[in-house]
Scaffold this motif. Structure first.
Motif, short mmCIF file in Angstrom:
data_model
loop_
_atom_site.label_atom_id
_atom_site.label_comp_id
_atom_site.label_asym_id
_atom_site.label_seq_id
_atom_site.Cartn_x
_atom_site.Cartn_y
_atom_site.Cartn_z
N TRP A 186 0.84 -1.21 0.00
CA TRP A 186 0.00 0.00 0.00
C TRP A 186 0.87 1.25 0.00
N TYR A 187 1.91 1.26 0.83
CA TYR A 187 2.79 2.42 0.90
C TYR A 187 3.49 2.65 -0.44
N GLN A 188 3.96 1.57 -1.06
CA GLN A 188 4.62 1.71 -2.36
C GLN A 188 3.67 2.33 -3.38
N TYR A 189 2.42 1.89 -3.36
CA TYR A 189 1.44 2.46 -4.28
C TYR A 189 1.17 3.93 -3.95
N ALA A 190 0.95 4.21 -2.66
CA ALA A 190 0.63 5.58 -2.25
C ALA A 190 1.73 6.56 -2.62
N MET A 191 2.97 6.12 -2.55
CA MET A 191 4.09 7.01 -2.83
C MET A 191 4.44 7.06 -4.31
N GLY A 192 4.00 6.06 -5.09
CA GLY A 192 4.42 6.00 -6.48
C GLY A 192 3.33 6.19 -7.51
N CYS A 193 2.08 6.29 -7.08
CA CYS A 193 0.97 6.37 -8.04
C CYS A 193 0.86 7.78 -8.63
N LEU A 194 0.11 7.88 -9.69
CA LEU A 194 -0.14 9.18 -10.31
C LEU A 194 -0.90 10.08 -9.34
N ASP A 195 -0.56 11.35 -9.34
CA ASP A 195 -1.22 12.31 -8.47
C ASP A 195 -2.49 12.81 -9.16
N ASN A 196 -3.56 12.04 -8.98
CA ASN A 196 -4.85 12.45 -9.56
C ASN A 196 -5.94 12.29 -8.51
N GLU A 197 -7.14 12.75 -8.83
CA GLU A 197 -8.21 12.77 -7.83
C GLU A 197 -8.58 11.38 -7.35
#
Length: 205
Positions: free
Chosen positions: A36-47
């Motif tokens: 989850w942390y890896q996703y939260a820190m690496g995902c696209l910054d969108n709504e």
């Protein structure tokens, strides 16, 4: 669903306790938090992602704290996994194992950083303190000498009061977790011995 419907932290904790009763595997819990942390820190910054992170964080925080708050930390400072699923003897072990403790240390470290960045000071302090304590306990209880070199050990079998140094895939947990506290030389020693004692060659590989 509970989070979307506005459930309280207490209700979320009750749901977690229910599923934990069915099968207690804290190693998988902290692997999930790490992902989850890896996703939260690496995902696209969108709504959509911002909504997902905001809505899922209370659940992740509950998961992160559950095994800290409900008697899974032993007197030795390690986290107990009562159902550690292992290929050794093809059974589940009641153990202090390297995978559970390394992934817990890493996930709690990551969650402390996330919490600090998002204004959750209490969770940041709790996570960093717990991660440091696990790291210290690993260094004291899950390191051993094997063939004259220092390596990461596999597990301590609680039911039989037996220390098992390895060697198996469990000894490789610090690499799998991308553990921030991994000792590179010790990990190299462990990997070298794994290559000698725990691998087979199939079709030249």
């Amino acid at each position: 669903t509970a989070v979307r419907e506005g459930a309280s932290d207490e209700e979320i904790a009750r749901i977690v306790r229910f599923y934990d009763y069915l099968e207690i595997q804290p190693d998988g819990n902290y692997m999930f938090i790490h992902a989850w942390y890896q996703y939260a820190m690496g995902c696209l910054d969108n709504e959509d992602n911002r909504i997902f992170i905001a809505e899922s964080y209370p659940i992740i925080r509950t998961y992160a704290n559950y095994y800290l708050d409900n008697g899974y930390i032993g007197e030795n400072g390690l986290m107990r996994n009562p159902y550690f699923e292992h290929s050794r003897e093809g059974r589940k072990w009641n153990s202090y194992d390297l995978i559970t403790n390394v992934f817990a240390s890493q996930a709690l470290y990551e969650m402390s950083r996330f919490a600090a960045d998002h204004g959750d000071a209490a969770s940041a302090t709790k996570g960093s303190t717990a991660s440091a304590a696990l790291t210290e306990a690993i260094a004291e209880h899950l390191i051993t000498e094997y063939d004259g070199v220092t390596i990461y050990a596999e597990l301590y079998d609680i039911d039989n009061n037996t220390f098992i140094p390895g060697i198996s895939w469990v000894n490789l947990a610090p690499m799998a977790a991308e553990w921030y506290a991994m000792d590179n030389q010790m990990m190299q020693n462990t990997l070298d011995l794994y290559g000698v004692y725990a691998t087979d060659i199939f079709y030249g590989y």
